[in-house]
Design an enzyme around this catalytic site. Structure first.
Site, mmCIF file in Angstrom:
data_model
loop_
_atom_site.group_PDB
_atom_site.id
_atom_site.type_symbol
_atom_site.label_atom_id
_atom_site.label_comp_id
_atom_site.label_asym_id
_atom_site.label_seq_id
_atom_site.Cartn_x
_atom_site.Cartn_y
_atom_site.Cartn_z
ATOM 1 N N ALA A 98 -81.892 121.466 -19.892
ATOM 2 C CA ALA A 98 -81.771 122.552 -20.872
ATOM 3 C C ALA A 98 -82.097 123.893 -20.224
ATOM 4 O O ALA A 98 -82.900 123.978 -19.310
ATOM 5 C CB ALA A 98 -82.710 122.297 -22.045
ATOM 6 N N TYR B 53 -29.509 137.189 -54.450
ATOM 7 C CA TYR B 53 -30.272 138.425 -54.312
ATOM 8 C C TYR B 53 -31.490 138.194 -53.432
ATOM 9 O O TYR B 53 -32.221 137.219 -53.613
ATOM 10 C CB TYR B 53 -30.709 138.918 -55.709
ATOM 11 C CG TYR B 53 -29.499 139.208 -56.561
ATOM 12 C CD1 TYR B 53 -28.944 140.484 -56.611
ATOM 13 C CD2 TYR B 53 -28.849 138.184 -57.238
ATOM 14 C CE1 TYR B 53 -27.787 140.735 -57.332
ATOM 15 C CE2 TYR B 53 -27.685 138.420 -57.962
ATOM 16 C CZ TYR B 53 -27.159 139.701 -57.996
ATOM 17 O OH TYR B 53 -26.004 139.943 -58.695
ATOM 18 N N ALA C 54 -77.001 122.137 -28.051
ATOM 19 C CA ALA C 54 -76.907 123.379 -28.834
ATOM 20 C C ALA C 54 -76.937 124.604 -27.930
ATOM 21 O O ALA C 54 -77.657 124.637 -26.938
ATOM 22 C CB ALA C 54 -78.056 123.440 -29.830
ATOM 23 N N SER D 117 -79.545 121.781 -24.022
ATOM 24 C CA SER D 117 -79.318 122.977 -24.851
ATOM 25 C C SER D 117 -79.427 124.259 -24.038
ATOM 26 O O SER D 117 -80.078 124.289 -22.996
ATOM 27 C CB SER D 117 -80.365 123.024 -25.974
ATOM 28 O OG SER D 117 -80.183 121.900 -26.802
ATOM 29 N N ARG E 122 -40.563 150.464 -56.222
ATOM 30 C CA ARG E 122 -41.714 150.112 -57.066
ATOM 31 C C ARG E 122 -42.738 149.229 -56.346
ATOM 32 O O ARG E 122 -43.830 149.004 -56.845
ATOM 33 C CB ARG E 122 -41.229 149.423 -58.353
ATOM 34 C CG ARG E 122 -40.698 150.412 -59.376
ATOM 35 C CD ARG E 122 -40.031 149.710 -60.541
ATOM 36 N NE ARG E 122 -38.717 149.201 -60.160
ATOM 37 C CZ ARG E 122 -37.976 148.415 -60.935
ATOM 38 N NH1 ARG E 122 -38.441 148.004 -62.111
ATOM 39 N NH2 ARG E 122 -36.783 148.000 -60.529
ATOM 40 N N GLN F 32 -25.070 148.500 -46.091
ATOM 41 C CA GLN F 32 -24.623 149.346 -47.197
ATOM 42 C C GLN F 32 -25.456 150.615 -47.077
ATOM 43 O O GLN F 32 -26.612 150.654 -47.514
ATOM 44 C CB GLN F 32 -24.873 148.654 -48.547
ATOM 45 C CG GLN F 32 -24.323 149.437 -49.727
ATOM 46 C CD GLN F 32 -24.909 149.011 -51.070
ATOM 47 O OE1 GLN F 32 -25.968 148.403 -51.142
ATOM 48 N NE2 GLN F 32 -24.221 149.357 -52.146
ATOM 49 N N ASN G 42 -72.038 114.762 -24.295
ATOM 50 C CA ASN G 42 -72.878 115.400 -25.299
ATOM 51 C C ASN G 42 -73.200 116.813 -24.837
ATOM 52 O O ASN G 42 -73.804 117.007 -23.784
ATOM 53 C CB ASN G 42 -74.170 114.587 -25.472
ATOM 54 C CG ASN G 42 -74.893 115.004 -26.748
ATOM 55 O OD1 ASN G 42 -75.018 116.195 -27.029
ATOM 56 N ND2 ASN G 42 -75.360 114.032 -27.506
HETATM 57 C C1 UD1 Z 1 -28.602 143.730 -62.190
HETATM 58 C C2 UD1 Z 1 -27.402 143.423 -63.067
HETATM 59 C C3 UD1 Z 1 -27.909 142.986 -64.439
HETATM 60 C C4 UD1 Z 1 -28.828 141.804 -64.326
HETATM 61 C C5 UD1 Z 1 -29.965 142.117 -63.361
HETATM 62 C C6 UD1 Z 1 -30.749 140.855 -63.072
HETATM 63 C C7 UD1 Z 1 -25.620 144.883 -62.300
HETATM 64 C C8 UD1 Z 1 -24.872 146.118 -62.541
HETATM 65 N N1 UD1 Z 1 -26.583 144.582 -63.144
HETATM 66 O O1 UD1 Z 1 -29.252 144.839 -62.772
HETATM 67 O O2 UD1 Z 1 -26.799 142.647 -65.268
HETATM 68 O O3 UD1 Z 1 -29.345 141.459 -65.584
HETATM 69 O O4 UD1 Z 1 -29.462 142.584 -62.089
HETATM 70 O O5 UD1 Z 1 -31.899 141.184 -62.364
HETATM 71 O O6 UD1 Z 1 -25.327 144.157 -61.360
HETATM 72 N N2 UD1 Z 1 -28.509 146.187 -54.725
HETATM 73 C C9 UD1 Z 1 -27.895 146.481 -53.530
HETATM 74 N N3 UD1 Z 1 -27.152 147.594 -53.418
HETATM 75 C C10 UD1 Z 1 -26.959 148.453 -54.465
HETATM 76 C C11 UD1 Z 1 -27.581 148.139 -55.685
HETATM 77 C C12 UD1 Z 1 -28.344 146.992 -55.791
HETATM 78 O O7 UD1 Z 1 -28.052 145.741 -52.546
HETATM 79 O O8 UD1 Z 1 -26.249 149.431 -54.268
HETATM 80 C C13 UD1 Z 1 -29.309 144.964 -54.841
HETATM 81 C C14 UD1 Z 1 -30.762 145.275 -55.113
HETATM 82 O O9 UD1 Z 1 -31.486 145.275 -53.892
HETATM 83 C C15 UD1 Z 1 -31.213 144.119 -55.975
HETATM 84 C C16 UD1 Z 1 -29.949 143.692 -56.688
HETATM 85 O O10 UD1 Z 1 -28.874 144.231 -55.952
HETATM 86 O O11 UD1 Z 1 -31.648 143.036 -55.214
HETATM 87 C C17 UD1 Z 1 -29.924 144.114 -58.139
HETATM 88 O O12 UD1 Z 1 -29.931 145.513 -58.188
HETATM 89 P P1 UD1 Z 1 -30.680 146.280 -59.331
HETATM 90 O O13 UD1 Z 1 -30.447 147.707 -59.162
HETATM 91 O O14 UD1 Z 1 -32.076 145.801 -59.411
HETATM 92 O O15 UD1 Z 1 -29.873 145.767 -60.602
HETATM 93 P P2 UD1 Z 1 -30.378 145.742 -62.075
HETATM 94 O O16 UD1 Z 1 -30.262 147.094 -62.633
HETATM 95 O O17 UD1 Z 1 -31.665 145.054 -62.166
HETATM 96 CA CA CA Z 2 -33.442 144.307 -60.701
#
Ligand code: UD1
Ligand code: CA
Length: 459
Positions: A427, A106, A384, A409, A21, A79, A381
């Site tokens: 100058a 996060y 300009a 200058s 997004r 990951q 000095n």
């Molecule tokens: C998550 C929580 C939710 C909470 C919210 C707060 C879970 C299942 N849900 O939801 O309860 O209210 O955050 O913002 O945990 N990420 C990874 N690897 C992945 C998936 C996610 O690194 O496989 C990271 C994302 O980059 C992000 C964070 O984890 O920084 C949260 O992931 P996101 O998918 O945004 O979780 P939400 O659905 O918002």
């Molecule tokens: Ca989120």
């Protein structure tokens, strides 16, 4: 894995999300808040908690993230596929020892305070998992905290899996939690992805811990900004304004006058003396030091510079990588470039550019000049329109100007040139050779008048 401290705090930072997004070629966690990447804020906070080990789970744009942050002490774990927050945390488990406390943060939630996190971590033990929760007027999109009739937390239900009744719960999961590594590992190895999103949810460990007789304790942040995650550029801009407002308030409370805190941006660190006065639209970047009683006019940018006591910087100056001594006066419209040193009481006036030069005490370059790769003595000095011609198209050359020199200058100094102390330059001169001290030197075509000359007239 062997540990020095059996009860050490370890931090796992999730930063593998794609951040689609943001609509950006740059990984989300590298977008900047207050001049620092989002993940950089989280790493700073982690270091301030003296964590034994910081593990960053990266995915999308991983190499770019590692290179940009250049944190040799961080453990980077990939990951490859984003299968959910639970799966992401699982990638960090091999780096933890069983007795460790683990704090989950996060990469896109930049402003959680160390103070809040300390409170959270202090509540963890073998029988307690600590969860950071918050009450939101609009909880939509977040996981909800489900409590039983005794107000004990029993589970977290994700928005997409929640019933209408559960959706009306205003207490939300911030995602941030602290737990013993052994419990975390046991629970994570058992989570499934049989939910609305087909993901391995970290949040499922809550119900599992409760099942094992662990109690869930909750803490809340001091301010909502601490738990705000950035998903798009609108949220990033809103958080930036809020962050800037907080910084501005802190500065004002410490004795800095800001004519308008809404028109002041600090993108880095500022060390300010007493009674500093800052007009509107000033941007300070990197590491900036301002002495006592410094005055900064409107529309000034200062980056990585040290400004001495009683310096006046008038409007529209750009100052970068410079050391400005006490009682200097700069601008309006001065540009001071890296590796410039102004000693005391120097004046750099309008439309003057100074680069990689040292300007001695009391010297004046008041108008329309370029001084580069130069050493200028005391009480000089420079008139300009004086230009040090430092570049021959291939190499840079040095200009040395002694104490008490007066340069008229519109003088061009074709470097390398040395001008002796006390010299006066007429100058309009083009100086190509060294100039002796205490004498008048000039290069100027003699003035002529053509007697009886008549201006041409239209036929
Ligand atoms: C998550 C929580 C939710 C909470 C919210 C707060 C879970 C299942 N849900 O939801 O309860 O209210 O955050 O913002 O945990 N990420 C990874 N690897 C992945 C998936 C996610 O690194 O496989 C990271 C994302 O980059 C992000 C964070 O984890 O920084 C949260 O992931 P996101 O998918 O945004 O979780 P939400 O659905 O918002
Ligand atoms: Ca989120």
């Amino acid at each position: 894995m062997a540990q020095q401290n059996p009860m050490a705090l370890n931090i796992i930072i999730l930063a593998a999300g794609e951040g689609s997004r943001m609509r950006s070629a740059i990984p989300k966690v590298l977008h900047k808040l207050g001049g620092i990447p989002l993940l950089g804020h989280v790493l700073q906070t982690s270091h301030s908690l003296s964590a034994e080990r910081v593990v960053v789970v990266y995915g999308h744009g991983g190499e770019q993230v590692r290179a940009a942050l250049n944190e040799p002490d961080v453990v980077w774990v990939e990951q490859a596929e984003q299968l959910g927050t639970g799966h992401a945390v699982l990638q960090g488990i091999p780096y933890l020892a069983k007795d460790d406390t683990v704090l989950i943060l996060y990469g896109d939630v930049p402003l959680t305070s160390a103070h809040t996190l300390q409170r959270l971590v202090s509540r963890v033990d073998d029988n307690s998992l600590a969860l950071l929760t918050a009450d939101l007027e609009d909880p939509s999109g977040y996981g909800r905290i489900v409590r039983d009739e005794r107000r004990q937390v029993t589970r977290i239900v994700e928005d997409k899996d929640a019933s209408d009744e559960q959706r009306s719960i205003s207490e939300i999961n911030t995602g941030i939690l602290a737990v013993k590594a052994a419990l975390l590992g046991e629970c994570l190895s058992a989570i499934k992805n049989d939910n609305a999103q087909g993901e391995y949810y970290l949040t499922d460990i809550i119900a599992m811990a409760v099942e094992k007789g662990v109690s869930i304790v909750t803490e809340s942040p001091d301010s909502i900004d601490e738990i705000i995650g950035v998903n798009n550029r609108v949220q990033l801009a809103a958080l930036e304004r809020s962050f800037q407002q907080t910084q501005a308030e802190r500065l004002m409370m410490s004795g800095v006058t800001l004519y308008d805190p809404a028109r002041f941006d600090l993108r880095g660190r500022l060390q300010a003396g007493s009674d500093v006065v800052i007009d509107v639209n000033v941007v300070l970047e990197g590491e900036v030091v301002l002495g006592d009683r410094v005055q900064i006019g409107a529309n000034v940018i200062i980056k990585d510079a040290s400004i001495g006591d009683d310096v006046v910087i008038r409007s529209n100056c750009v100052i970068e990588g410079a050391v400005i001594g006490h009682s200097c006066q700069l601008g309006p419209f001065a540009r001071v470039r890296p590796e410039t040193v102004c000693r005391e009481e120097v004046r750099i006036g309008n439309f003057v550019e100074v680069k990689k030069s040292t300007i001695g005490s009391g010297s004046k370059i008041n108008h329309l000049s370029y001084v580069g790769d130069s050493t200028v003595g005391r009480e000089v000095n420079i008139g300009a329109g004086t230009i040090t011609c430092n570049y021959d198209g291939a190499n840079k050359h040095q200009t040395d100007i002694g104490d008490n020199v007066f340069i008229g200058s519109n003088t061009q100094i074709i470097a390398p040139v040395k001008i002796g102390a006390g010299a006066t330059i007429g100058a309009g001169s083009t100086i190509t050779r060294d100039v002796p001290g205490d004498e008048l030197t000039l290069s100027r075509a003699p003035q002529e008048t053509l007697k009886g000359w008549v201006r041409p007239a239209k036929k």
